[in-house]
Design a protein around this motif. Structure first.
Motif, mmCIF file in Angstrom:
data_model
loop_
_atom_site.group_PDB
_atom_site.id
_atom_site.type_symbol
_atom_site.label_atom_id
_atom_site.label_comp_id
_atom_site.label_asym_id
_atom_site.label_seq_id
_atom_site.Cartn_x
_atom_site.Cartn_y
_atom_site.Cartn_z
ATOM 1 N N LYS A 44 0.833 -1.208 0.000
ATOM 2 C CA LYS A 44 0.000 0.000 0.000
ATOM 3 C C LYS A 44 0.866 1.256 0.000
ATOM 4 O O LYS A 44 0.481 2.280 -0.591
ATOM 5 C CB LYS A 44 -0.943 -0.023 1.196
ATOM 6 C CG LYS A 44 -2.062 -1.057 1.044
ATOM 7 C CD LYS A 44 -3.079 -0.986 2.170
ATOM 8 C CE LYS A 44 -2.554 -1.566 3.452
ATOM 9 N NZ LYS A 44 -3.601 -1.662 4.509
ATOM 10 N N ARG A 48 0.589 4.259 -2.558
ATOM 11 C CA ARG A 48 0.460 5.630 -2.057
ATOM 12 C C ARG A 48 1.496 6.536 -2.719
ATOM 13 O O ARG A 48 1.171 7.654 -3.148
ATOM 14 C CB ARG A 48 0.626 5.649 -0.534
ATOM 15 C CG ARG A 48 0.357 7.009 0.103
ATOM 16 C CD ARG A 48 0.500 6.940 1.613
ATOM 17 N NE ARG A 48 -0.516 6.081 2.215
ATOM 18 C CZ ARG A 48 -0.282 4.905 2.772
ATOM 19 N NH1 ARG A 48 0.978 4.406 2.806
ATOM 20 N NH2 ARG A 48 -1.252 4.193 3.294
ATOM 21 N N ARG A 51 0.522 7.404 -6.043
ATOM 22 C CA ARG A 51 -0.767 8.101 -6.037
ATOM 23 C C ARG A 51 -1.894 7.247 -6.618
ATOM 24 O O ARG A 51 -2.793 7.758 -7.284
ATOM 25 C CB ARG A 51 -0.656 9.448 -6.774
ATOM 26 C CG ARG A 51 0.372 10.367 -6.132
ATOM 27 C CD ARG A 51 0.401 11.722 -6.760
ATOM 28 N NE ARG A 51 1.371 12.587 -6.084
ATOM 29 C CZ ARG A 51 1.592 13.871 -6.395
ATOM 30 N NH1 ARG A 51 0.890 14.431 -7.370
ATOM 31 N NH2 ARG A 51 2.488 14.567 -5.732
ATOM 32 N N TRP A 52 -1.821 5.935 -6.308
ATOM 33 C CA TRP A 52 -2.861 5.022 -6.753
ATOM 34 C C TRP A 52 -3.424 4.190 -5.595
ATOM 35 O O TRP A 52 -4.026 3.143 -5.825
ATOM 36 C CB TRP A 52 -2.339 4.097 -7.861
ATOM 37 C CG TRP A 52 -2.395 4.762 -9.208
ATOM 38 C CD1 TRP A 52 -1.361 5.271 -9.916
ATOM 39 C CD2 TRP A 52 -3.577 4.994 -9.977
ATOM 40 N NE1 TRP A 52 -1.806 5.826 -11.092
ATOM 41 C CE2 TRP A 52 -3.168 5.665 -11.164
ATOM 42 C CE3 TRP A 52 -4.934 4.726 -9.803
ATOM 43 C CZ2 TRP A 52 -4.072 6.050 -12.150
ATOM 44 C CZ3 TRP A 52 -5.830 5.104 -10.780
ATOM 45 C CH2 TRP A 52 -5.406 5.764 -11.938
ATOM 46 N N LEU A 53 -3.267 4.686 -4.362
ATOM 47 C CA LEU A 53 -3.866 3.988 -3.240
ATOM 48 C C LEU A 53 -5.314 4.458 -3.112
ATOM 49 O O LEU A 53 -5.613 5.430 -2.418
ATOM 50 C CB LEU A 53 -3.103 4.230 -1.938
ATOM 51 C CG LEU A 53 -3.661 3.482 -0.717
ATOM 52 C CD1 LEU A 53 -3.640 1.977 -0.930
ATOM 53 C CD2 LEU A 53 -2.892 3.850 0.547
ATOM 54 N N LEU A 54 -6.205 3.769 -3.789
ATOM 55 C CA LEU A 54 -7.613 4.123 -3.750
ATOM 56 C C LEU A 54 -8.190 3.804 -2.373
ATOM 57 O O LEU A 54 -7.709 2.914 -1.672
ATOM 58 C CB LEU A 54 -8.369 3.367 -4.837
ATOM 59 C CG LEU A 54 -7.798 3.497 -6.267
ATOM 60 C CD1 LEU A 54 -8.673 2.731 -7.254
ATOM 61 C CD2 LEU A 54 -7.682 4.963 -6.667
ATOM 62 N N SER A 55 -9.221 4.515 -1.990
ATOM 63 C CA SER A 55 -9.798 4.364 -0.651
ATOM 64 C C SER A 55 -10.236 2.933 -0.380
ATOM 65 O O SER A 55 -10.157 2.449 0.757
ATOM 66 C CB SER A 55 -10.980 5.322 -0.483
ATOM 67 O OG SER A 55 -11.988 5.054 -1.449
ATOM 68 N N GLU A 56 -10.678 2.222 -1.405
ATOM 69 C CA GLU A 56 -11.159 0.845 -1.208
ATOM 70 C C GLU A 56 -10.036 -0.124 -0.847
ATOM 71 O O GLU A 56 -10.305 -1.242 -0.376
ATOM 72 C CB GLU A 56 -11.869 0.356 -2.472
ATOM 73 C CG GLU A 56 -10.947 0.272 -3.683
ATOM 74 C CD GLU A 56 -11.720 0.242 -4.992
ATOM 75 O OE1 GLU A 56 -11.842 -0.870 -5.546
ATOM 76 O OE2 GLU A 56 -12.177 1.300 -5.433
ATOM 77 N N THR A 58 -7.376 0.698 1.254
ATOM 78 C CA THR A 58 -6.628 1.104 2.453
ATOM 79 C C THR A 58 -6.721 0.114 3.597
ATOM 80 O O THR A 58 -5.819 0.062 4.445
ATOM 81 C CB THR A 58 -7.108 2.486 2.939
ATOM 82 O OG1 THR A 58 -8.521 2.430 3.197
ATOM 83 C CG2 THR A 58 -6.809 3.555 1.900
ATOM 84 N N SER A 59 -7.790 -0.680 3.648
ATOM 85 C CA SER A 59 -7.962 -1.613 4.775
ATOM 86 C C SER A 59 -7.459 -3.022 4.485
ATOM 87 O O SER A 59 -7.560 -3.901 5.343
ATOM 88 C CB SER A 59 -9.444 -1.675 5.168
ATOM 89 O OG SER A 59 -10.220 -2.189 4.096
#
Length: 249
Positions: A44, A48, A51-56, A58-59
């Motif tokens: 991740k 990041r 700049r491609w760490l989408l919100s979906e 992150t977990s």
């Protein structure tokens, strides 16, 4: 957790001509030191920085699920998707250097090699990481070139692709019912079903994942093996049965 029935285990290995091993679990604890959660964070971190760490994403803590879901996104550039796989390959290689051997696994591999039973590794981990581990622990010779690791993410288990490739390489694709896969996940079980091979569920006690065995049973595994020495003993009994059987006239 269902305890293993020695007679069931004997029936499961009797007549087996090829053994396919998953890597992380049956052969070693790949992430015993360099944890899977740490690897997922590293992956991740790469997304990041790019700049491609989408919100979906992150977990996510499952490295292979993260790789698969990113690879399936056509809106993410190809070089980013490939770069994420490269990050995972390198992390797995580093983890393999400090992986903890599964008790009894090396003895099982050596027994099968002495019995001249073809063996292969069919894994969602990278072949490069597998080779690092095998070389360190002196198991590279028994497996030779029969290491079938992660290729395209969409073909990772539960897709049976790596099992089918292993059987084609060995020459057993026409006789899948006499092949046995030893795995420790529902993905392994589903891949074995898809390839038409027998399946043996391995699930040692694991504080990090106490429901691993329960998930396998819920998915259809008959019994759980928690000690690879039981598998070696079963193959030894099957071999003795074969040697002592009267010759057919």
């Amino acid at each position: 957790m269902a305890s293993i029935d020695p007679e069931w285990l004997l029936s499961r290995v009797r007549g087996v001509k090829v053994v396919l091993f998953d890597f992380d679990g049956p052969l070693c604890d790949l992430f015993a030191v360099y944890t899977a959660e740490a690897v997922a964070e590293h992956m991740k971190g790469y997304l990041r920085r790019e700049r491609w760490l989408l919100s979906e994403f992150t977990s996510y803590t499952d490295t292979h699920q993260l790789l698969y879901d990113v690879a399936e996104r056509d809106d993410i550039p190809v070089d980013i998707r490939r770069g994420l796989d490269d990050v995972l390959v390198e992390a797995e290689r580093q983890a393999a250097k400090v992986a903890r051997p599964t008790e009894g696994a090396a003895e099982l591999v050596e027994f099968l090699a002495r019995a001249q039973l073809p063996i292969a590794i069919t894994t969602n981990n990278s072949a490069a990481a597998v080779r690092v581990y095998l070389k360190k622990h002196g198991l590279d010779r028994p497996f030779g070139e029969t290491i079938f690791g992660r290729g395209a993410p969409r073909l990772m288990k539960p897709d049976p692709d790596c099992l089918l490739k292993a059987m084609r390489h060995i020459g057993s694709e026409g006789d899948p019912g006499n092949c046995l896969m030893i795995g420790d996940s529902v993905r392994d079980l589903e891949a074995a079903d898809g390839a038409g091979v027998r399946f043996l569920a391995y699930a040692a006690a694991d504080e990090r994942d106490p429901r691993r065995g329960a998930r396998l049973l819920e998915a259809g595994a008959d019994f759980l093996v928690s000690d690879m020495r039981e598998v070696t003993e079963a193959f030894s009994r099957a071999d003795l049965d074969c040697r002592s059987a009267p010759a057919r006239e």
